[in-house]
Each structure stands twice: as C-alpha cells, then as structure tokens.
Design a protein around this motif. Structure first.
Motif, PDB file in Angstrom:
ATOM      1  N   GLN A 264      -3.136  -1.855  -9.527  1.00  0.00           N
ATOM      2  CA  GLN A 264      -3.243  -0.476  -9.990  1.00  0.00           C
ATOM      3  C   GLN A 264      -3.386  -0.375 -11.504  1.00  0.00           C
ATOM      4  O   GLN A 264      -3.628   0.711 -12.022  1.00  0.00           O
TER       5      GLN A 264
ATOM      6  N   GLN B  74      11.143   7.935  -2.661  1.00  0.00           N
ATOM      7  CA  GLN B  74      10.479   8.748  -3.677  1.00  0.00           C
ATOM      8  C   GLN B  74      11.454   9.152  -4.777  1.00  0.00           C
ATOM      9  O   GLN B  74      11.110   9.150  -5.972  1.00  0.00           O
TER      10      GLN B  74
ATOM     11  N   GLU C  67       0.825  -1.199   0.000  1.00  0.00           N
ATOM     12  CA  GLU C  67       0.000   0.000   0.000  1.00  0.00           C
ATOM     13  C   GLU C  67       0.866   1.259   0.000  1.00  0.00           C
ATOM     14  O   GLU C  67       0.566   2.236  -0.703  1.00  0.00           O
ATOM     15  N   THR C  68       1.949   1.243   0.762  1.00  0.00           N
ATOM     16  CA  THR C  68       2.847   2.392   0.783  1.00  0.00           C
ATOM     17  C   THR C  68       3.502   2.600  -0.570  1.00  0.00           C
ATOM     18  O   THR C  68       3.635   3.741  -1.045  1.00  0.00           O
TER      19      THR C  68
ATOM     20  N   ARG D 192       2.264   1.702  -3.483  1.00  0.00           N
ATOM     21  CA  ARG D 192       1.251   2.227  -4.400  1.00  0.00           C
ATOM     22  C   ARG D 192       1.092   3.732  -4.219  1.00  0.00           C
ATOM     23  O   ARG D 192       1.004   4.489  -5.184  1.00  0.00           O
ATOM     24  N   THR D 193       1.016   4.153  -2.960  1.00  0.00           N
ATOM     25  CA  THR D 193       0.820   5.579  -2.663  1.00  0.00           C
ATOM     26  C   THR D 193       1.963   6.413  -3.214  1.00  0.00           C
ATOM     27  O   THR D 193       1.751   7.465  -3.831  1.00  0.00           O
ATOM     28  N   GLN D 194       3.185   5.951  -3.011  1.00  0.00           N
ATOM     29  CA  GLN D 194       4.330   6.715  -3.492  1.00  0.00           C
ATOM     30  C   GLN D 194       4.447   6.641  -5.014  1.00  0.00           C
ATOM     31  O   GLN D 194       4.861   7.614  -5.649  1.00  0.00           O
TER      32      GLN D 194
ATOM     33  N   ASN E  48       2.041   6.636  -7.037  1.00  0.00           N
ATOM     34  CA  ASN E  48       1.022   7.526  -7.610  1.00  0.00           C
ATOM     35  C   ASN E  48       1.552   8.922  -7.887  1.00  0.00           C
ATOM     36  O   ASN E  48       0.939   9.685  -8.638  1.00  0.00           O
ATOM     37  N   GLN E  49       2.674   9.272  -7.302  1.00  0.00           N
ATOM     38  CA  GLN E  49       3.242  10.600  -7.492  1.00  0.00           C
ATOM     39  C   GLN E  49       4.216  10.656  -8.661  1.00  0.00           C
ATOM     40  O   GLN E  49       4.812  11.702  -8.915  1.00  0.00           O
TER      41      GLN E  49
END
Length: 828
Positions: A243, A455, A216-217, A219-221, A223-224
C-alpha cells in the motif's frame, strides 16, 4: 572462605565468543561457496572434516601443555570446522543439483526460456525512462521447454508489465523470460504476458490463502484511518508494503525508517514479549510459558510470511527461550551465532538476502555495542534530565546508533548515499513502534471475526503511525538528506576507516565496563589533578595513541567528505551539468566527448567560462538563450571566448527594454518565435560518448509583454545507453504561460527531468510539476539571494519522490545517466 572469584555488580560479564569462529566460517562458506568451481565445492566438506579431525587430535595430544591459549584456539578451530561442515554439505548439494539441472549454464549464457515460478514477494510498481514496470522476486520451480525441475535455490528478480500486478506473494506464474544480468542477483525480463498458475498445470486462478485474506482485510480496514496510516499500517503490523506509495516508500528509505515497515526482530520481540508477560501474569508454569512463547513465534511467522529477517528473529527467539529455560541466557552473542549457523545450515542461500544480512548485522551491533554505549551515555544525560528520560533516551540512542553503524557498510552495497538524519529519525520514531505493533497485531487477528473492535484499535494506532510518516517525510525534505557516498578508492578507504573506528570505540567501551569503580571517591583539588596526571600517564601508551589517531582520522575523513562544500569539478562522464553562476541559469547538455549544448549563460562571463572549463567543453553545438534578462544572457561572451558556437538562438518579447543590441549576443544569433525541432547527432563519430539529442521548442512568444513569458520552453529527448531521457527546460515562464501551454496540450506528461521555471519562484506555479511528474528537478539559483528563491511552496510541491538539485546548495553539479533502468545518478 575466598570470595575473589565473585564478580562485583558493576562489572559486566565477559563476552562469550566461543561460537563466533563457527558462525563466521559458516557465513563465509555459504557466501563464497556458490561462486567457487563445482570441483572445489565438492572438496570443501572433506577439507573441513579432515581439518576438524587433525585439530581435534592436536587438542587431545597437547591438552596438558603450558600453551593453554593455543590449545583453546585450536579447539575453537576444530569446533568451527565441525559446525560448518553441515552447511558446506548443503552448499555442495545445492550446487551439484543446480549444475545437473542445467540452471547454472542457463544463467551464465543469459538464456531465454519458459519458467514456472512461485512469487516470494508482492509485485512493486516502478516508473522509469522506459515506461512503468513491475518488479517481483520469485523462486523458479521449473524452466525450459521440457520444464526441468529446480530442486535447488533458483531465485530471480523479474521485471514485467502490468499483468504482474494481479499476483501476490506465494502465487504461481508461468512466463517466457530472458536473463539480463547474473552478477549479484539473477535479473529476468518477462518477454511475454504471464499465465497465472504453474506451467505444468496450465492457467489457474491464484490461490487465496488465509494469510492473503487476513492481509486484504487489514488493508481495507486501514484505508479508513487517517494521514499516512493507510499506507504504513499494513507494513508496520504485517510487513505488507504493497500500500506504500512511491513517495512514502522513498521517504522511509531516505530517513532510515524502512526497517520499521519490514517486520523483523523488533516486531518479533515485542509480540513475543507481550505474549510472555500475558502468560506469566496467569501464573502458568515456566514450561507452559516457554511452549506458549514458541507457539506465538510460529503463529506470528505464519501470519507475516517466511521473510529472511523474520526467520532469523524467530530462530534466535526460539534458541534464546531455550537458553533462558535452562539458565544459559546471560549472553546474546552466542545465541545470535547459533541461530545464524542453524538458519544457514538449513538454507545457505539466505546469506545473499539483503534483509537477512542487515538483520544479523543490526542484531550483532546492538548485542555488542548497545549496552556499553548506553552505560556511557546515561550518566551524562542524567546531569541534565530526570532519570527516567535519561534512561529512555540513552537506551534508544544506543540501540539506534549501534544498529546503524553496523548496517551502514552493507547498505552502501545497494544504495549510493548516506542519510545523515536517520539516527534522529529513529530516535523519534522507534519509541512509537510498540504503540503500533502490539495493538495492531491484535487488530489484525480480529479484523475478520470482529471488524468493529479491529477498526477501533486501528484508529487508535493510526496516530503514532501518522507521526512516523510525518517524521519520515519531514526528515527527507531537510537539506542534505541524501549525501552521495564517494566512489572508487575513496569510498573503500572511508568504509575501512568507518569499521576501524567503530571497532576501536566498541573495544574501549567494553573494556570500560570491565573496570570496577572505586569504593570510595576522594574529592579534593590535589587528588583530582593527581588522578588526571596518573590516568594520562597510564593511558598514553603507543597503542592508545595509534588507536586515538585512527579514530580522529576517521572522523575528520567523514566530515571532510560530507561537509557541504561547493564543488569545483564534475564527474568526467557527466550528461547534464548545472552551472553555479550565481543568481541565474546555465545548463550544459552533453553532445559528445568535448562538446555540449548550452541553455542560458548566467549573468557573469567569468563564471560561464569557468563552468565550460570545469566540464571540459571545447565545442558548442547550440546555445539557447531562453530570454534576454541579464541573469540568462549576461555570460554569453565568456562562452564564445573559449568555445565558438555553430548556432545561437534566443527569444524576446515586445518590451523594447530587452533587445539583442543591449546584450553581447553576436550578429549571427537568430531569434525564434515559433516551434522548431532540431537534432544533434555525433554518435557515429564519437564512440566514447555516443549520444543523440533531439530538441523541440514548444513556446517562444515574441508578443509577450512580460519578458519572462517570452522564454523559450524547450523539450529534450536524449538518447543514451539504448534508452531515452526526457527533459523540460522552462526558462522563467510564469504560471499564466504554463496554464496556457497546458491548456493547449503542448507540454508532454511524465518527463524525467524538469528545470523549474524562474529559479523556483512562487510565480512559476506548481502546475508543470504536477503535469510532468518528473523524477528529478533542477534549479539554477544564487546562494543567499534576496528574492527568496526557491519558494517553500515550490520545494514542498516536489515532495520526497523527486530528486532536487540546486546550485545554491550543490554548487556546480553533474548528472550522469546510468546503463540500468535507474534514471540518473547525481554526481557532485
């Protein structure tokens, strides 16, 4: 001292096939065992044991005989029997347990019961003619009213509603389901809402593991990041495809790049190799390096999850490391065979996993064929390229080609097309994988503890990731990106020829590696011609002629099958036919065994007549002429000559240039200028092709000054196989008419099939495409027309998800609705 036994450096080592019979026998037992009656399954271990004893006695008794090869063959048979016996015992145990639990009877009778399952994959959303469903693979832990435990493999594929979207792999769920199919896989339809957690313990919140948090982490990162990276990075790094949109998922499959986003042997090898290089650079002892290598494998498998391809790759890597440690790493084939035996002995049910099958097939193809193919290609490329690029290109080509050739017959068991550009796509995309996997895995490990560094790494790898996405979508948009594989006997013969030719070429390349090169090359015209004649005399044996003939036949058969030709026939079970009438529209909607509804007639009576004859249509229930342009009405007489119609309707605008008198429309044809609904129903009287067609005229504007905008816009609901297929035919409606109808909310959303307006011209606009989100688009358009139809903007607006069939490329094509949830299968 004699040195004859020493192998010259330019001669490849012989292939070690001693474990191959054992691996083949183990695979066969695990694959066939579950299909045998339980009585035979119980006897198989005894048969193998007795055969192993007998063959071993034969070897002992005749070990000193002259028939050395026969004795060696019998010894290999004995080893195979003994090696496969543990797997046979495991299959016997699983089948006996499954019968005792009642699971086999339950799926045979297509029963309905409460089930407690643990998800093996994340749910996947799929849109179909019956609405949106979520599909997930799960392992049944208990079933039935009394929740009978299943201490045996009981894997099912579940289709359910949106409530499944809240779960993830490794979560438990309780639901009531009905078995709908049990042929190759057990399909279960959820008939009620799910209850998170085990049935035995009641509802509970899904357990969040460390792996879930990590994914999940990530995926979140991700997305940027940019372009396709948010969709592809989780899959390329951790095998998480959740995703991926349907469009990019379709593009990755069609381009043959989907294996990149399903972590497998390539990813495992890259990660383990990077770790090994790191440990070796620290000058650690070999034993420590091997231990660290194995620990890296275990950690990576835990992070990614127990997927079949990962299990195979990790097991092979562990056995390979052991072999290298003890100096037995010269051959990869026995390592692959041993890893396959070990995996199937522990989990025989994995043989039915497509991922495992493709993983083993691809690895076998690379192990056997990549090196000799690369050795043959590299000298050729070195004549035109620098050595570095020649080596890199030949290696990439050899790996991609051998893996694809080995996997293609297996792929055809669950897809009905081939991707002619997949080799090119892999050549371009595969070199980008190391740039993503190694730093991406480091980023995944740091995304929780050091999100800033993670990131930065993810942004760095987003560029090659975007490149892979661009390659996939670009290849998918190329003409002929999905070539349908022939069905029936023709398809089977083509697969046999494929394997035969591949094996012949492989053996030739392997033998070529076993021949030493001459120490001195004499270059003179006489010697060159003499060498050619001598080689021809030596090689033109009967066996070589037969082998060459088979390879030529296989190549010609593939070319003839897939060469783009204009079809003259359609499948007898067609439901919609797009008629090749040149620059114009003509479509048939089947209403019975020999009857149809016709939408437009094209410009040429002869071509219209030919299309009816090709489709076997003898009766017309309805003819719809959308407007009176010649490319839509000119062929009307060709229809009426062979299939009189009960009803003909047309539309025309206020321009006097276009009138029924200027066409061949009969006097009985009637103009429509308002919404009309009709039904064609022969289902009760035609069991051979039970179909009902409900047609609705959404627009027919007699006041339109532009004849295109006077077009009948027709909506069809076709009831077939217990489901409904929707289709929208738009004539030549232009963008302003489309905007008006959309503004008035007269166009339904989410249709299955869209006939693009005005032959795909730019003035048809893209609003209808975006609003209807079709699964398939149809275009009636002439080959090499001077109008530039269809326009590139329209084709690009369709994207990779929408199947496109056009008469300029496909000729007369047929569309056949399937019995399953799949929308349609295009027959060409």
């Amino acid at each position: 001292m004699q040195q004859d036994h020493i192998k010259p450096d330019d001669i490849a080592a012989p292939i070690d096939i001693r474990l191959l019979p054992a691996a083949v026998l183990t695979v066969a037992l695990c694959f066939i065992g579950p299909e045998l009656p339980i009585e035979w399954v119980q006897r198989v271990p005894w048969i193998l044991g007795i055969t192993g004893v007998v063959t071993l006695l034969v070897v002992v008794c005749f070990r000193k005989s002259r028939g050395r090869r026969i004795v060696q063959g019998v010894l290999l048979m004995s080893i195979a029997c003994w090696t496969a016996t543990p797997a046979a015992v495991m299959v016997q145990h699983q089948q006996t347990t499954a019968e005792a639990s009642g699971w086999l009877d339950f799926i045979d009778t297509l029963g309905t019961a409460r089930m407690s399952v643990r998800l093996a994959t994340d749910p996947v959303k799929r849109d179909g003619p019956f609405g949106t469903s979520w599909f997930v693979t799960a392992d049944v832990e208990a079933f039935g009213k009394d929740l009978v435990l299943t201490p045996h493999p009981a894997k099912i594929v579940i289709s359910g509603d949106h409530s499944w979207n809240d779960l993830a792999a490794e979560d438990q769920a309780c639901f009531i389901g009905r078995v709908t199919d049990n042929e190759s896989s057990v399909f279960v339809q959820a008939t009620a809402a799910i209850q998170p957690g085990s049935c035995a313990h009641g509802a509970s919140e899904p357990t969040i593991t460390g792996r879930d948090t990590l994914r999940e982490t990530l995926r979140t990162q991700a997305n940027q990041t940019i372009s396709f990276a948010p969709e592809l990075l989780p899959g390329l790094i951790l095998g998480d495809r959740s995703q991926q949109s349907e469009q990019i998922d379709h593009a990755m499959k069609v381009s043959g790049l989907s294996h990149l986003s399903a972590v497998s042997g390539a990813h495992t090898s890259l990660i383990a190799s990077a770790a090994t290089i790191l440990f070796r650079s620290l000058r650690l002892p070999r034993s420590v390096v091997i231990a660290a290598f194995l620990a890296t494998l275990v950690l990576f498998v835990q992070i990614v999850g127990m997927q079949p391809s990962i299990i195979r790759a990790a097991t092979m890597g562990a056995i390979g490391a052991w072999a290298l440690f003890y100096g037995r790493g010269s051959q990869a084939l026995p390592i692959l065979a041993l890893s396959t035996i070990v995996i199937l002995t522990m989990s025989p049910e994995l043989i039915h996993e497509v991922g495992f099958q493709l993983s083993v097939a691809a690895t076998a193809g690379i192990v056997l064929g990549a090196q000799p193919l690369e050795a043959w290609c590299r000298p050729i490329l070195e004549k035109v390229l620098p050595n570095f690029w020649a080596t890199m290109l030949s290696s990439s080509f050899a790996i991609s080609a051998t893996a694809q050739l080995a996997c293609q017959p297996l792929l055809l068991t669950f897809i009905d097309y081939v991707s002619p550009y997949s080799l090119l796509a892999n050549l371009l995309a595969t070199p980008l994988l190391p740039m993503i996997t190694i730093p991406g895995t480091v980023a995944a490990g740091l995304c929780i503890v050091a999100p800033g560094i993670a990131q930065v790494l993810l942004h760095a790898v987003s560029l090659p990731t975007a490149a892979i996405g661009w390659i996939a979508t670009s290849v998918t948009d190329l003409p002929g990106s999905m070539l349908p594989w022939p069905e029936g006997l023709a398809g089977t013969v083509l697969i046999v020829l494929h394997w035969t030719a591949s094996c012949i070429v492989l053996v030739k390349l392997l033998r070529r590696q076993r021949h030493s090169k001459p120490a001195v090359k004499i270059d003179s015209p006489q010697a060159r011609w003499f060498g050619v004649l001598t080689a021809a005399e030596q090689r033109l044996t009967m066996a070589n002629i037969i082998q060459l003939s088979l390879v030529v036949v296989a190549v010609v058969a593939h070319v003839v099958t897939f060469w783009p030709m204009r079809p003259t026939t359609v499948d007898a079970d067609w439901d919609i036919v797009g008629c090749d009438v040149g620059q114009g529209d003509m479509f048939l909607i089947r209403t019975g065994s020999d009857s149809a509804m016709v939408i437009d007639t094209g410009p040429d009576p002869d071509r219209a007549r030919q299309c009816l004859d090709t489709a076997g249509v003898e009766h017309l229930d309805l003819v719809v002429v959308t407007h009176l342009h010649a490319d839509h009405v000119g062929g009307i007489q060709g229809l009426l000559d062979i299939a009189p119609s009960q009803d003909i309707i047309f539309s025309t605008g206020s321009d006097d240039t276009y009138s029924p008198a200027s066409t061949d429309l009969p006097d009985t044809a009637r103009q429509v200028d308002q919404p009309v609904v009709g039904v064609i129903d022969h289902a009760r009287h035609d069991p051979d092709h039970a179909v009902q067609v409900r047609w609705s005229i959404l627009s027919a504007d007699k006041t339109a000054q532009n004849e295109n905008n006077a077009s009948i816009v027709l909506f069809l609901e076709i009831y077939r196989h217990g489901g409904t297929i929707t289709a929208l035919f738009t004539g030549d409606a232009e963008e302003d008419l489309a905007a008006k109808l959309l503004g008035e909310q007269r166009i339904p959303a989410d249709v299955d099939i869209l006939k693009l307006s005005h032959h795909g011209a730019k003035n048809g606009g893209t609003d209808l495409i975006e609003h209807t989100s079709p699964r398939m688009a149809l275009i009636g358009v002439g080959e090499d027309n001077t109008y530039g139809h269809p326009h590139d903007d329209i084709v690009e607006a369709l994207g990779p998800r929408i199947q496109l069939h056009r008469t300029d490329l496909d000729g007369t094509f047929g569309v056949t609705f399937q019995h399953s949830h799949a929308l349609v299968a295009a027959e060409r």
